[in-house]
Enzyme design. Structure first.
Site, PDB file in Angstrom:
ATOM      1  N   HIS A 195      26.253 -16.785  -8.397  1.00  0.00           N
ATOM      2  CA  HIS A 195      25.680 -16.666  -7.070  1.00  0.00           C
ATOM      3  C   HIS A 195      24.982 -18.156  -6.753  1.00  0.00           C
ATOM      4  O   HIS A 195      23.722 -18.387  -7.038  1.00  0.00           O
ATOM      5  CB  HIS A 195      24.421 -15.774  -7.138  1.00  0.00           C
ATOM      6  CG  HIS A 195      23.658 -15.976  -5.756  1.00  0.00           C
ATOM      7  ND1 HIS A 195      24.104 -15.554  -4.491  1.00  0.00           N
ATOM      8  CD2 HIS A 195      22.302 -16.104  -5.406  1.00  0.00           C
ATOM      9  CE1 HIS A 195      23.324 -15.811  -3.668  1.00  0.00           C
ATOM     10  NE2 HIS A 195      22.217 -16.321  -4.180  1.00  0.00           N
ATOM     11  N   ASP A 237      26.223 -12.334  -0.986  1.00  0.00           N
ATOM     12  CA  ASP A 237      27.359 -13.095  -0.597  1.00  0.00           C
ATOM     13  C   ASP A 237      28.296 -12.228   0.044  1.00  0.00           C
ATOM     14  O   ASP A 237      29.331 -12.406   0.716  1.00  0.00           O
ATOM     15  CB  ASP A 237      27.813 -13.397  -2.128  1.00  0.00           C
ATOM     16  CG  ASP A 237      26.807 -14.410  -2.620  1.00  0.00           C
ATOM     17  OD1 ASP A 237      26.309 -15.239  -2.215  1.00  0.00           O
ATOM     18  OD2 ASP A 237      26.636 -14.136  -3.905  1.00  0.00           O
TER      19      ASP A 237
HETATM   20  N1  NAD Z   1      19.859 -13.306  -5.167  1.00  0.00           N
HETATM   21  C1  NAD Z   1      20.155 -13.957  -3.980  1.00  0.00           C
HETATM   22  O1  NAD Z   1      20.960 -13.473  -2.997  1.00  0.00           O
HETATM   23  C2  NAD Z   1      18.758 -14.479  -3.146  1.00  0.00           C
HETATM   24  C3  NAD Z   1      18.429 -14.625  -1.955  1.00  0.00           C
HETATM   25  C4  NAD Z   1      17.509 -15.293  -1.249  1.00  0.00           C
HETATM   26  C5  NAD Z   1      16.289 -15.547  -2.075  1.00  0.00           C
HETATM   27  N2  NAD Z   1      16.626 -15.568  -3.475  1.00  0.00           N
HETATM   28  C6  NAD Z   1      15.561 -15.912  -4.336  1.00  0.00           C
HETATM   29  O2  NAD Z   1      14.587 -14.901  -4.386  1.00  0.00           O
HETATM   30  C7  NAD Z   1      13.343 -15.689  -4.773  1.00  0.00           C
HETATM   31  C8  NAD Z   1      12.231 -15.279  -3.734  1.00  0.00           C
HETATM   32  O3  NAD Z   1      12.548 -15.766  -2.312  1.00  0.00           O
HETATM   33  P1  NAD Z   1      11.091 -15.593  -1.252  1.00  0.00           P
HETATM   34  O4  NAD Z   1      11.953 -16.256  -0.207  1.00  0.00           O
HETATM   35  O5  NAD Z   1      10.766 -14.106  -1.248  1.00  0.00           O
HETATM   36  O6  NAD Z   1      10.067 -16.521  -1.825  1.00  0.00           O
HETATM   37  P2  NAD Z   1       8.559 -16.289  -1.306  1.00  0.00           P
HETATM   38  O7  NAD Z   1       7.771 -17.631  -2.060  1.00  0.00           O
HETATM   39  O8  NAD Z   1       8.478 -16.012  -0.001  1.00  0.00           O
HETATM   40  O9  NAD Z   1       8.038 -15.217  -2.262  1.00  0.00           O
HETATM   41  C9  NAD Z   1       8.213 -15.138  -3.653  1.00  0.00           C
HETATM   42  C10 NAD Z   1       6.949 -14.210  -3.963  1.00  0.00           C
HETATM   43  O10 NAD Z   1       7.086 -14.073  -5.595  1.00  0.00           O
HETATM   44  C11 NAD Z   1       5.653 -14.006  -5.964  1.00  0.00           C
HETATM   45  N3  NAD Z   1       5.599 -14.225  -7.232  1.00  0.00           N
HETATM   46  C12 NAD Z   1       5.440 -15.584  -7.758  1.00  0.00           C
HETATM   47  N4  NAD Z   1       5.499 -15.523  -8.971  1.00  0.00           N
HETATM   48  C13 NAD Z   1       5.048 -14.137  -9.300  1.00  0.00           C
HETATM   49  C14 NAD Z   1       4.841 -13.468 -10.751  1.00  0.00           C
HETATM   50  N5  NAD Z   1       4.805 -13.938 -11.714  1.00  0.00           N
HETATM   51  N6  NAD Z   1       4.732 -12.155 -10.490  1.00  0.00           N
HETATM   52  C15 NAD Z   1       4.818 -11.553  -9.264  1.00  0.00           C
HETATM   53  N7  NAD Z   1       5.193 -11.985  -8.286  1.00  0.00           N
HETATM   54  C16 NAD Z   1       5.196 -13.480  -8.222  1.00  0.00           C
HETATM   55  C17 NAD Z   1       4.848 -15.032  -4.756  1.00  0.00           C
HETATM   56  O11 NAD Z   1       3.404 -14.608  -4.919  1.00  0.00           O
HETATM   57  C18 NAD Z   1       5.398 -14.531  -3.748  1.00  0.00           C
HETATM   58  O12 NAD Z   1       4.814 -13.523  -3.004  1.00  0.00           O
HETATM   59  C19 NAD Z   1      13.476 -17.032  -4.787  1.00  0.00           C
HETATM   60  O13 NAD Z   1      13.871 -17.480  -6.169  1.00  0.00           O
HETATM   61  C20 NAD Z   1      14.812 -17.300  -3.984  1.00  0.00           C
HETATM   62  O14 NAD Z   1      15.684 -18.310  -4.540  1.00  0.00           O
HETATM   63  C21 NAD Z   1      17.773 -14.884  -4.085  1.00  0.00           C
HETATM   64  O1  LMR Z   2      20.210 -20.226  -1.085  1.00  0.00           O
HETATM   65  C1  LMR Z   2      19.232 -19.745  -1.551  1.00  0.00           C
HETATM   66  O2  LMR Z   2      18.527 -20.612  -2.297  1.00  0.00           O
HETATM   67  C2  LMR Z   2      18.787 -18.466  -1.463  1.00  0.00           C
HETATM   68  C3  LMR Z   2      19.751 -17.519  -1.775  1.00  0.00           C
HETATM   69  O3  LMR Z   2      20.304 -17.739  -3.156  1.00  0.00           O
HETATM   70  C4  LMR Z   2      20.804 -17.235  -0.774  1.00  0.00           C
HETATM   71  O4  LMR Z   2      22.259 -17.137  -1.046  1.00  0.00           O
HETATM   72  O5  LMR Z   2      20.626 -17.176   0.239  1.00  0.00           O
END
Ligand code: NAD
Ligand code: LMR
Length: 345
Positions: free
Chosen positions: A209, A182
């Site tokens: 968030h 953010d």
């Molecule tokens: N905080 C933030 O600002 C922010 C920003 C972007 C994404 N996110 C979040 O991050 C998360 C991941 O996003 P992504 O795009 O990498 O998803 P993705 O599906 O590409 O990757 C997620 C990974 O987690 C793994 N996984 C699932 N269950 C698991 C477990 N029990 N133990 C270990 N690994 C496990 C999967 O195998 C996969 O490799 C999502 O929840 C997304 O919303 C948060």
């Molecule tokens: O928007 C989402 O779901 C992923 C993450 O929280 C973001 O802010 O990009």
């Protein structure tokens, strides 16, 4: 990790590799031994985050854990000629080895959004993933700093806190919801609108968030610029909707991964610097807080040898920001309560 460091790393040649740590004041033999574990390391965020943490000279051991796919990611990343040793761990039976001795655990495990979904729509799957991974953290590395990326952060951080409380390992100074993306977005959007050098811009982002709970404080932005109220309102809305902007552009292929990896690497680097005793390391994060009447809240946090050294107050807010603060409280409160209830069910 700063952008200038990344630029420096990109510029250097392998033959000059031995000197770059010294130039930054962190000779490899004097930087403390630090293990970082990434849980979800084979995913969209996990892979580029693994790369960026491999570039970080403060890391001496990098443990890449996922349910599958990590041996390949680890083999790939391990060939990069930087300080850390890289090991891949796949499947629950290897989780203990991945976590043992970790100083910082970064958790991007879980499913991402598709168009039309809110972050809360991820709760049913991701709440259980975060609960079980935090159970393992409590067992195998209870003193690690935990950086929760998995959404919905407004609920997954309270879930983690309850898991740690139940295990008797909770230390509020060591639990962080990663809201750095953010801040990254607010800086980029503000610099673009104000036509100032993005490298000189800082903007605190407080609250939580998700949607309106994301409250950028543009009145405190540096470098200051005389933007009209409508421009500030548009920047605020764009920052709040930044995640959705990416989800829609990816059209069903996930959410922000590359910018999130960058943001996650910046926040983990700040945690490592704090642990190493670097003074005045300040980043925004969603932490246990008394800044408002809510038990968790994102604001500027000073990082130190034990994690959170000080949760900083909000400073002076504009009337528009004061309204935003009051407007975000009901949603943030209910997301926090949802997480706490889930963890105790
Ligand atoms: N905080 C933030 O600002 C922010 C920003 C972007 C994404 N996110 C979040 O991050 C998360 C991941 O996003 P992504 O795009 O990498 O998803 P993705 O599906 O590409 O990757 C997620 C990974 O987690 C793994 N996984 C699932 N269950 C698991 C477990 N029990 N133990 C270990 N690994 C496990 C999967 O195998 C996969 O490799 C999502 O929840 C997304 O919303 C948060
Ligand atoms: O928007 C989402 O779901 C992923 C993450 O929280 C973001 O802010 O990009």
């Amino acid at each position: 990790m700063t952008t200038s460091m990344l630029a420096y790393l990109a510029r250097r040649t392998p033959s000059t590799g031995a000197s770059y740590l010294t130039r930054r004041g962190f000779a490899s033999d004097s930087a403390p031994v630090r293990k970082v574990a990434i849980l979800g390391a084979a995913g969209g965020i996990g892979q580029p985050l693994s790369l960026l943490m491999k570039l970080n000279p403060l890391v001496s051991r990098l443990a890449l854990y996922d349910i599958s796919g990590t041996p390949g990611v680890a083999a790939d990343v391990s060939h990069i000629n930087t300080r850390s040793e890289v090991l891949g761990f796949a499947g629950e039976e290897q989780l203990e080895k991945a976590l043992k001795g970790a100083d910082v655990v970064i958790i991007p495990a879980g499913v991402p959004r598709k168009p039309g979904m809110t972050r809360d729509d991820l709760f049913n799957i991701n709440a259980g993933i975060v609960k079980s991974l935090c159970g393992a953290v409590a067992k195998y590395c209870p003193h690690a700093l935990v950086n929760v990326i998995s959404n919905p952060v407004n609920s997954t951080v309270p879930i983690a806190s309850e898991v740690f409380k139940k295990a008797g390992t909770y230390d509020e100074k060591r639990l962080f919801g990663v809201t750095t993306l953010d801040v990254v977005r607010a800086k980029t959007f503000y610099a673009g609108k104000a036509k100032v050098n993005v490298a000189d811009v800082n903007v605190p982002v407080v609250g939580g968030h998700a949607g309106v709970t994301i409250l950028p404080l543009f009145s405190q932005a540096t470098s200051s610029a005389n933007l009209a109220n409508e421009e500030i309102e548009a920047l605020t809305k764009r920052t709040q909707d930044g995640g959705t902007e990416v989800v829609e552009a990816k059209a069903g292929k996930g959410s922000a991964t590359l910018s999130m990896a960058y943001a996650g690497a910046i926040f983990a680097d700040a945690c490592l610097k704090g642990l190493n005793g670097v003074p005045d390391v300040v980043e925004c994060s969603f932490v246990q807080s008394t800044v408002t009447d809510l038990p968790f809240f994102a604001s500027k946090v000073r990082l130190g040898k034990n994690g959170v050294e000080e949760v900083l107050g909000l400073g002076a807010l504009s009337d528009y920001e004061k309204q935003g603060l009051e407007a975000l409280k009901p949603e943030l409160k209910s997301s926090i309560e949802k997480g706490i209830k889930f963890a105790n069910a």
